[in-house]
Design an enzyme around this catalytic site. Structure first.
Site, PDB file in Angstrom:
ATOM      1  N   VAL A  39       0.832  -1.199   0.000  1.00  8.66           N
ATOM      2  CA  VAL A  39       0.000   0.000   0.000  1.00  8.66           C
ATOM      3  C   VAL A  39       0.870   1.254   0.000  1.00  8.66           C
ATOM      4  O   VAL A  39       0.603   2.213  -0.731  1.00  8.66           O
ATOM      5  CB  VAL A  39      -0.978  -0.005   1.198  1.00  8.66           C
ATOM      6  CG1 VAL A  39      -1.760   1.298   1.263  1.00  8.66           C
ATOM      7  CG2 VAL A  39      -1.937  -1.186   1.096  1.00  8.66           C
ATOM      8  N   CYS A  40       1.926   1.256   0.783  1.00  8.60           N
ATOM      9  CA  CYS A  40       2.815   2.432   0.856  1.00  8.60           C
ATOM     10  C   CYS A  40       3.527   2.656  -0.471  1.00  8.60           C
ATOM     11  O   CYS A  40       3.670   3.795  -0.929  1.00  8.60           O
ATOM     12  CB  CYS A  40       3.836   2.272   1.976  1.00  8.60           C
ATOM     13  SG  CYS A  40       3.107   2.131   3.616  1.00  8.60           S
ATOM     14  N   SER A  41       3.956   1.579  -1.090  1.00  7.91           N
ATOM     15  CA  SER A  41       4.613   1.668  -2.383  1.00  7.91           C
ATOM     16  C   SER A  41       3.646   2.237  -3.422  1.00  7.91           C
ATOM     17  O   SER A  41       3.987   3.148  -4.179  1.00  7.91           O
ATOM     18  CB  SER A  41       5.102   0.281  -2.801  1.00  7.91           C
ATOM     19  OG  SER A  41       5.742   0.324  -4.043  1.00  7.91           O
TER      20      SER A  41
END
Length: 165
Positions: free
Chosen positions: A59-61
């Site tokens: 998700v962060c990527s």
């Protein structure tokens, strides 16, 4: 303070919650070369500040990639991605993902950003997923503390807030 969970578990956010209309608090973080960076380094620019727990998660990527792509054409704007990842890990992530123009900044040392923006997850010593849009005069115009830390932010609303400046 904003109520946040991470994987369904309640999280305590440490620091001062930022609201629309506030003057953006200053911060001191590290760039990928271990140089100190502050809000003043982006003075006169529109800023979308994307805060993530760790670039090494899906998700962060995705969040980092999407904001950098969606805001690329906004005049006089910069996208700053802030996490507690070490600067070396951030630099490696950018290289592995082939993202040359991403500005990744590490708050691992002092938690200066997290304390000043209310994004430190006390239980995990990570940043809570959040988004801030700050105008050229360092006034906060958009804030999103994502209620569940494993969910994605509202990309469209954040980018629209940036474009509206």
């Amino acid at each position: 303070m904003a109520e946040v969970t991470f994987k369904g578990n309640p999280i305590t956010l440490r620091g001062t919650e930022v609201k629309v209309g506030d003057n953006a608090p200053d911060f001191k973080v590290l760039d990928n070369g271990l140089g100190e960076v502050t809000l003043k380094d982006y003075s006169g620019k529109k800023k979308l500040v994307s805060v993530v727990p760790s670039l090494d998660t899906g998700v962060c990527s995705k969040q980092t990639r999407k904001f950098n792509e969606d805001a690329a054409g906004v005049d006089n704007a910069v996208v700053l991605t802030i996490s507690n990842d070490l600067p070396f890990a951030q630099k490696r992530w950018c290289a592995d993902e082939g993202i040359d123009n991403a500005v990744t900044l590490s708050d691992h040392k002092d938690l200066s950003f997290g304390e000043n923006y209310g994004t430190v997850m006390e239980e995990l010593r990570l940043q809570a997923r959040s988004v801030f849009v700050i105008d050229e005069n360092d006034k906060v115009t958009y804030v999103e503390y994502v209620p569940e830390g494993t969910d994605e932010p509202d990309y469209d609303k954040a980018v629209e807030a940036l474009k509206a400046l």
